[in-house]
Design a protein around this motif. Structure first.
Motif, PDB file in Angstrom:
ATOM      1  N   THR A   1      -1.018  11.824  47.844  1.00 56.86           N
ATOM      2  CA  THR A   1      -1.000  11.466  46.430  1.00 56.86           C
ATOM      3  C   THR A   1      -2.063  10.410  46.122  1.00 56.86           C
ATOM      4  OG1 THR A   1       0.582   9.650  46.695  1.00 56.86           O
ATOM      5  CG2 THR A   1       1.491  11.872  46.385  1.00 56.86           C
TER       6      THR A   1
ATOM      7  N   TYR B   1     -11.077  15.349  36.320  1.00 55.22           N
ATOM      8  CA  TYR B   1      -9.860  15.886  35.725  1.00 55.22           C
ATOM      9  C   TYR B   1      -9.645  15.541  34.247  1.00 55.22           C
ATOM     10  CZ  TYR B   1      -8.602  16.788  40.606  1.00 55.22           C
ATOM     11  OH  TYR B   1      -8.600  17.226  41.907  1.00 55.22           O
TER      12      TYR B   1
ATOM     13  N   THR C   1       2.225  15.480  36.618  1.00 57.84           N
ATOM     14  CA  THR C   1       3.336  16.419  36.711  1.00 57.84           C
ATOM     15  C   THR C   1       3.765  16.586  38.170  1.00 57.84           C
ATOM     16  OG1 THR C   1       2.512  17.665  34.797  1.00 57.84           O
ATOM     17  CG2 THR C   1       4.074  18.796  36.252  1.00 57.84           C
TER      18      THR C   1
ATOM     19  N   LEU D   1       5.225  18.634  41.059  1.00 57.32           N
ATOM     20  CA  LEU D   1       5.338  20.054  41.381  1.00 57.32           C
ATOM     21  C   LEU D   1       6.630  20.345  42.151  1.00 57.32           C
ATOM     22  CD1 LEU D   1       1.628  20.641  42.487  1.00 57.32           C
ATOM     23  CD2 LEU D   1       2.659  21.053  40.227  1.00 57.32           C
TER      24      LEU D   1
ATOM     25  N   ASP E   1       0.616  16.909  40.705  1.00 57.55           N
ATOM     26  CA  ASP E   1      -0.554  17.694  40.330  1.00 57.55           C
ATOM     27  C   ASP E   1      -1.664  16.745  39.887  1.00 57.55           C
ATOM     28  OD1 ASP E   1      -2.374  19.566  39.463  1.00 57.55           O
ATOM     29  OD2 ASP E   1      -1.299  20.040  37.611  1.00 57.55           O
TER      30      ASP E   1
ATOM     31  N   SER F   1      -3.225  16.916  36.404  1.00 59.05           N
ATOM     32  CA  SER F   1      -2.420  16.548  35.230  1.00 59.05           C
ATOM     33  C   SER F   1      -2.363  15.038  34.999  1.00 59.05           C
ATOM     34  CB  SER F   1      -0.997  17.084  35.391  1.00 59.05           C
ATOM     35  OG  SER F   1      -0.318  16.402  36.445  1.00 59.05           O
TER      36      SER F   1
END
Length: 416
Positions: free
Chosen positions: A43, A248, A373, A375, A381, A384
Motif C-alpha cells: 500500500t 493517477y 477504494t 478492494l 486501489d 482511486s
C-alpha cells in the motif's frame, strides 16, 4: 572560526562532493517509493516506510555529533562513506529477498548519510568568515542539488509506465546500487590519503558570548531543530507523492512523464541555491527565508485551486526554487551564537529534526490511503486515491517556518 589566510578551496570541494553523494542517495527515495510499491505489491503507507526507514536514522544525529567531536571531521566522513557503501550493497540481494531487508539496507545507508551530514555542514560553515557562512553553505548545497537533478534521470531507468501500468526494472536498480556502493567506498579510500585542515574550537566573539553554555540551552537552536523537521516534510513530500499524483490524479499523464517533469523540481533547488548564495551576501537570511515561505504558500494555494489539471503540476515543481535556500538558512540561523565547543553537538541536534520526515510521510500516506477504494482482497486501489490530500500538511509546515523566521530564530534567552 576559519583562518582567512588558509586556502579552503580543496576541503570545500571535498565536502561539496560528499554533499553531492548524500544528496543523490537521499533524493533517489522519491523514485524508490513507487518502485517498492510495485516491486512488493504494498500500500501507499507501506511504501512510505522507505522514507520512515531512511530518515529515522537521523535519530542518532546527537550521538554522532559527539563522535565527530571526539574523532574529528576527517575520520567521521571516512566512516560515513564506508557505512553508506555497505548499506547500498545490501540492496542488491534485498531486492530479491524481501521488503524488510530493503528497509534494513535503507536504514544502514542512512546512518552513513547522517554521519556525512552532521560532519559536513558545520565544517563548511567553519571554512571562512561567519558573515558569509549562510552563503557558503547554500553554495555547497547547490552542488548537493545537482545530484538531486540527476536522481530522477537515473530513476527513469528503473521505473516506467505502460498502458497505465507501472513497470519496475529490478536488475537496473541493482546496478545503480552497486555503483553507489563502489563510489562510496572509493571516496573513503581516497579521503584516507587526503589532507583536511583541522577546524579548531578557538573562541571568537560569538563563542565568547556563549562560553560555558551547553548547546541544549539555546532556545533558537531547539526551535531550529523543529524547523528542520518541518522543512524536510516539504522537501521530501513534494517528490514522494508527485509521481502517483500525476499518474493517477492528472488526466492524460503517465509515470514516464511524471518522472521526467520531477527532474525540474531539484533543478529549481540547484538554480535557487546558486542565486541564493549571492542574495544571502546582500540580504538578511531571516528575511529571505520569510519571503520565500510566503511565495511557497501562494504556490500551494494555486495548486489546490487547479488540482487535477495539467497546470497544477507546475506550482508543486516551482516550490523547489524557493525551498532551495531553506535548509542552509535554517541551519545557519539555528547555529548563530553557538560557541565553537558546542557546535558539533548543535549540528547533531539540528540534524535530528530530519527524523520527522518518516513520521510525516507515513501519516500523509495513511491520509492518502483513506481516500482510496478498498478492494475485495483488502488492498487499496492506487488509482482511486487522492494523492493531493498529502499536500494539505504543507500549510502547517510553512506556518511554523514563518514563525521561526519572524520570531524563533531571534530568541536567545537561556533555557534553564
Amino acid at each position: 572560526m576559519g583562518n582567512s589566510k588558509t586556502n579552503y578551496t580543496v576541503p570545500f570541494a571535498i565536502m561539496s562532493f560528499l554533499l553531492f553523494l548524500l544528496g543523490f542517495v537521499t533524493w533517489i527515495n522519491n523514485i524508490l517509493v513507487p518502485f517498492m510499491k510495485t516491486q512488493f505489491s504494498i500500500t501507499e503507507s507501506q511504501a512510505q516506510l522507505v522514507s520512515a526507514a531512511f530518515f529515522s536514522a537521523y535519530i542518532i544525529s546527537i550521538p554522532v555529533g559527539g563522535i565527530v567531536k571526539k574523532i574529528g571531521y576527517k575520520k567521521s566522513v571516512i566512516i560515513g562513506s564506508v557505512i553508506t557503501g555497505i548499506g547500498c550493497a545490501i540492496f542488491v540481494p534485498a531486492l530479491s529477498i524481501g521488503y524488510n531487508m530493503v528497509l534494513g539496507g535503507l536504514f544502514i545507508t542512512a546512518i552513513g548519510v547522517v554521519v556525512l551530514q552532521v560532519a559536513a555542514n558545520p565544517y563548511v560553515i567553519a571554512l571562512g568568515t561567519p558573515e558569509t557562512s549562510a552563503s557558503r553553505l547554500t553554495l555547497a548545497m547547490a552542488i548537493n542539488s545537482s545530484a538531486a537533478v540527476l536522481a530522477p534521470i537515473i530513476g527513469g531507468f528503473i521505473i516506467e509506465s505502460s498502458n497505465g501500468n507501472i513497470i519496475v526494472h529490478e536488475n537496473m536498480a541493482k546496478i545503480m546500487f552497486i555503483a553507489l556502493a563502489g563510489i562510496s567506498i572509493l571516496t573513503a579510500v581516497i579521503l584516507v590519503f587526503m589532507h583536511l585542515p583541522a577546524i579548531e574550537g578557538e573562541e571568537d566573539n560569538a563563542s565568547n558570548a556563549g562560553a560555558g553554555r551547553s548547546a541544549w540551552s539555546f532556545p533558537h537552536l531547539i526551535l531550529g531543530f523543529l524547523a528542520i523537521g518541518m522543512y524536510m516534510g516539504l522537501e521530501v513530500g513534494v517528490g514522494n507523492y508527485f509521481l502517483n499524483y500525476v499518474e493517477y490524479n492528472v488526466e492524460g499523464k503517465t509515470m514516464a512523464y511524471a518522472t521526467m517533469i520531477l527532474g525540474f523540481y531539484p533543478a529549481g533547488f540547484f538554480i535557487g541555491r546558486l542565486l541564493g548564495a549571492g542574495l544571502l551576501k546582500k540580504y538578511e537570511a531571516s528575511k529571505v527565508l520569510l519571503i520565500n515561505s510566503f511565495i511557497c504558500v501562494a504556490l500551494l494555494g494555486v495548486f489546490f485551486l487547479t488540482r487535477g489539471s495539467s497546470f497544477s503540476i507546475w506550482p508543486l515543481i516551482a516550490q523547489g526554487l524557493f525551498l532551495s535556500i531553506m535548509w542552509s538558512v535554517l541551519f545557519d540561523l539555528s547555529m548563530k551564537d553557538i560557541p565553537a565547543a558546542a557546535a558539533k553537538l548543535g549540528s547533531g541536534i539540528i540534524c535530528t529534526g530530519v527524523v520527522f520526515v518518516g513520521i510525516w510521510m507515513f501519516i500523509m500516506g495513511k491520509v492518502v490511503d483513506a481516500t482510496g477504494t478498498v478492494l475485495a482482497d483488502g488492498t487499496i486501489d492506487a488509482a482511486s486515491c487522492n494523492y493531493s490530500a498529502a499536500y494539505l500538511f504543507f500549510f502547517f509546515f510553512y506556518a511554523y517556518i514563518i514563525f521561526f523566521a519572524l520570531k524563533g530564530a531571534k530568541i536567545r534567552k537561556q533555557i534553564a
